[in-house]
Design a protein around this motif. Sequence first.
Motif, mmCIF file in Angstrom:
data_model
loop_
_atom_site.group_PDB
_atom_site.id
_atom_site.type_symbol
_atom_site.label_atom_id
_atom_site.label_comp_id
_atom_site.label_asym_id
_atom_site.label_seq_id
_atom_site.Cartn_x
_atom_site.Cartn_y
_atom_site.Cartn_z
ATOM 1 N N PHE A 74 1.669 15.171 16.802
ATOM 2 C CA PHE A 74 2.051 14.764 15.445
ATOM 3 C C PHE A 74 3.313 15.502 15.009
ATOM 4 O O PHE A 74 3.417 15.952 13.871
ATOM 5 C CB PHE A 74 0.901 15.022 14.469
ATOM 6 N N ASN A 75 4.245 15.623 15.928
ATOM 7 C CA ASN A 75 5.477 16.354 15.654
ATOM 8 C C ASN A 75 6.404 15.492 14.800
ATOM 9 O O ASN A 75 6.896 14.461 15.237
ATOM 10 C CB ASN A 75 6.173 16.712 16.977
ATOM 11 N N PRO A 76 6.652 15.877 13.542
ATOM 12 C CA PRO A 76 7.477 15.048 12.665
ATOM 13 C C PRO A 76 8.960 15.164 13.031
ATOM 14 O O PRO A 76 9.370 16.164 13.631
ATOM 15 C CB PRO A 76 7.188 15.624 11.275
ATOM 16 N N PRO A 77 9.750 14.151 12.643
ATOM 17 C CA PRO A 77 9.329 12.978 11.866
ATOM 18 C C PRO A 77 8.579 11.946 12.712
ATOM 19 O O PRO A 77 8.948 11.697 13.856
ATOM 20 C CB PRO A 77 10.657 12.407 11.358
ATOM 21 N N LEU A 78 7.535 11.374 12.128
ATOM 22 C CA LEU A 78 6.758 10.329 12.776
ATOM 23 C C LEU A 78 7.376 8.969 12.461
ATOM 24 O O LEU A 78 8.171 8.820 11.535
ATOM 25 C CB LEU A 78 5.319 10.354 12.272
ATOM 26 N N ALA A 79 6.971 7.976 13.246
ATOM 27 C CA ALA A 79 7.333 6.609 12.914
ATOM 28 C C ALA A 79 6.782 6.288 11.528
ATOM 29 O O ALA A 79 5.675 6.724 11.174
ATOM 30 C CB ALA A 79 6.760 5.643 13.949
ATOM 31 N N VAL A 80 7.542 5.544 10.729
ATOM 32 C CA VAL A 80 7.135 5.257 9.358
ATOM 33 C C VAL A 80 5.755 4.613 9.314
ATOM 34 O O VAL A 80 4.905 5.003 8.495
ATOM 35 C CB VAL A 80 8.182 4.349 8.666
ATOM 36 N N LYS A 81 5.486 3.664 10.191
ATOM 37 C CA LYS A 81 4.187 2.988 10.205
ATOM 38 C C LYS A 81 3.061 3.981 10.462
ATOM 39 O O LYS A 81 2.026 3.944 9.794
ATOM 40 C CB LYS A 81 4.169 1.906 11.278
ATOM 41 N N ASP A 82 3.262 4.886 11.428
ATOM 42 C CA ASP A 82 2.224 5.863 11.736
ATOM 43 C C ASP A 82 1.993 6.814 10.563
ATOM 44 O O ASP A 82 0.842 7.125 10.213
ATOM 45 C CB ASP A 82 2.605 6.672 12.975
ATOM 46 N N ALA A 83 3.062 7.283 9.946
ATOM 47 C CA ALA A 83 2.939 8.219 8.820
ATOM 48 C C ALA A 83 2.131 7.605 7.689
ATOM 49 O O ALA A 83 1.234 8.248 7.123
ATOM 50 C CB ALA A 83 4.320 8.635 8.327
ATOM 51 N N PHE A 84 2.416 6.350 7.350
ATOM 52 C CA PHE A 84 1.688 5.705 6.264
ATOM 53 C C PHE A 84 0.256 5.359 6.674
ATOM 54 O O PHE A 84 -0.653 5.418 5.835
ATOM 55 C CB PHE A 84 2.431 4.451 5.791
ATOM 56 N N THR A 85 0.038 5.034 7.946
ATOM 57 C CA THR A 85 -1.319 4.743 8.409
ATOM 58 C C THR A 85 -2.205 5.976 8.293
ATOM 59 O O THR A 85 -3.322 5.908 7.761
ATOM 60 C CB THR A 85 -1.299 4.251 9.869
ATOM 61 N N TYR A 86 -1.731 7.117 8.784
ATOM 62 C CA TYR A 86 -2.528 8.346 8.711
ATOM 63 C C TYR A 86 -2.756 8.769 7.264
ATOM 64 O O TYR A 86 -3.851 9.227 6.904
ATOM 65 C CB TYR A 86 -1.856 9.474 9.495
ATOM 66 N N THR A 87 -1.728 8.602 6.442
ATOM 67 C CA THR A 87 -1.868 8.954 5.032
ATOM 68 C C THR A 87 -2.915 8.073 4.361
ATOM 69 O O THR A 87 -3.746 8.562 3.580
ATOM 70 C CB THR A 87 -0.517 8.813 4.308
ATOM 71 N N TYR A 88 -2.878 6.795 4.650
ATOM 72 C CA TYR A 88 -3.864 5.877 4.069
ATOM 73 C C TYR A 88 -5.277 6.264 4.500
ATOM 74 O O TYR A 88 -6.206 6.289 3.678
ATOM 75 C CB TYR A 88 -3.565 4.439 4.489
ATOM 76 N N GLN A 89 -5.463 6.571 5.774
ATOM 77 C CA GLN A 89 -6.793 6.942 6.261
ATOM 78 C C GLN A 89 -7.306 8.197 5.556
ATOM 79 O O GLN A 89 -8.474 8.248 5.119
ATOM 80 C CB GLN A 89 -6.749 7.149 7.774
ATOM 81 N N LEU A 90 -6.456 9.205 5.428
ATOM 82 C CA LEU A 90 -6.867 10.428 4.734
ATOM 83 C C LEU A 90 -7.124 10.166 3.253
ATOM 84 O O LEU A 90 -8.028 10.766 2.658
ATOM 85 C CB LEU A 90 -5.797 11.506 4.903
ATOM 86 N N SER A 91 -6.348 9.254 2.666
ATOM 87 C CA SER A 91 -6.549 8.949 1.247
ATOM 88 C C SER A 91 -7.918 8.321 1.000
ATOM 89 O O SER A 91 -8.521 8.530 -0.064
ATOM 90 C CB SER A 91 -5.442 8.026 0.739
ATOM 91 N N GLN A 92 -8.415 7.552 1.952
ATOM 92 C CA GLN A 92 -9.736 6.949 1.804
ATOM 93 C C GLN A 92 -10.840 8.003 1.832
ATOM 94 O O GLN A 92 -11.829 7.908 1.103
ATOM 95 C CB GLN A 92 -9.967 5.899 2.895
ATOM 96 N N ALA A 93 -10.667 9.018 2.688
ATOM 97 C CA ALA A 93 -11.633 10.122 2.710
ATOM 98 C C ALA A 93 -11.585 10.898 1.402
ATOM 99 O O ALA A 93 -12.625 11.278 0.843
ATOM 100 C CB ALA A 93 -11.340 11.043 3.890
ATOM 101 N N LEU A 94 -10.380 11.138 0.885
ATOM 102 C CA LEU A 94 -10.248 11.819 -0.409
ATOM 103 C C LEU A 94 -10.878 10.992 -1.522
ATOM 104 O O LEU A 94 -11.534 11.535 -2.421
ATOM 105 C CB LEU A 94 -8.780 12.079 -0.721
ATOM 106 N N HIS A 95 -10.674 9.682 -1.472
ATOM 107 C CA HIS A 95 -11.251 8.811 -2.499
ATOM 108 C C HIS A 95 -12.771 8.928 -2.517
ATOM 109 O O HIS A 95 -13.390 8.942 -3.598
ATOM 110 C CB HIS A 95 -10.836 7.364 -2.250
ATOM 111 N N LEU A 96 -13.378 9.024 -1.342
ATOM 112 C CA LEU A 96 -14.833 9.187 -1.278
ATOM 113 C C LEU A 96 -15.254 10.494 -1.942
ATOM 114 O O LEU A 96 -16.203 10.521 -2.745
ATOM 115 C CB LEU A 96 -15.297 9.154 0.183
#
Length: 249
Positions: free
Chosen positions: A107-129
């Motif tokens: 996960f060495n940044p900068p990541l591909a934009v799609k990957d960065a937003f995908t991982y962020t979205y997944q973590l956001s769902q856990a936070l939402h719970l």
Amino acid sequence: MHILEAGQKFERYSILRQLGQGSAGVSYEAQDSRLKNTVVLKLVHPWSELSHAARRQFFRDMQVLSVLIHPCLATVLNYGEAAGQLYVVRRYSNNGSLLGNEGRLWFNPPLAVKDAFTYTYQLSQALHLIHSYDYVHGALTFSNILISEQPQAEAESAPLLLSDAGLAQFVRRFGQLQQDRLPMTAAPEQFEGQITPASDQYALAILLSVWLTGRPPFAGTPAEIERLKRSGAIPALQARLTVEQEGII
């Protein structure tokens, strides 16, 4: 709190090695003698004697947080108190955190934009719970995001796990912090000792910014960074983003 050495026993857990130490406690790789598996044992700070009310709050918190199930949450396997020491046991990850060797490689940044937003979205769902049960994580940063598997380019996997939800907040509320320095992901209100679900969202936006640009959004001394955050400054990312992606951040 006594530092445990390899070979020592704590309850039903045999210590293999110390993994690290943070504001919420000291973590160890350990062997569960009952289930015969490897786990992470965290001895929870706070370096001072806790009241009965604080202990009751710990058990109430863990009763809720331990039953939350999500692909991006590190499972809590056990928790309790032994000889006055509070502890939490969670799933062990061979790959460590985003600050470990595998984390820096995969996960060495900068990541591909799609990957960065995908991982962020997944973590956001856990936070939402977590937020839906009126709790906050409270210390979201690279060191408590674990890696469950190597990311695969063509797969929509969920390789990241949030760990230690609620523990830093508990220690800040009832304990005596070993260090006052806040992580780089801290929201402005945390400098005043306040924390809300929005604080977790702010931290997640900081992580996303690092993934997209390869560097923290705020630079300078701790005092300068605090001043920038308090001012409400939102630095330009200097990354190729759509208007919608900029809006998300």
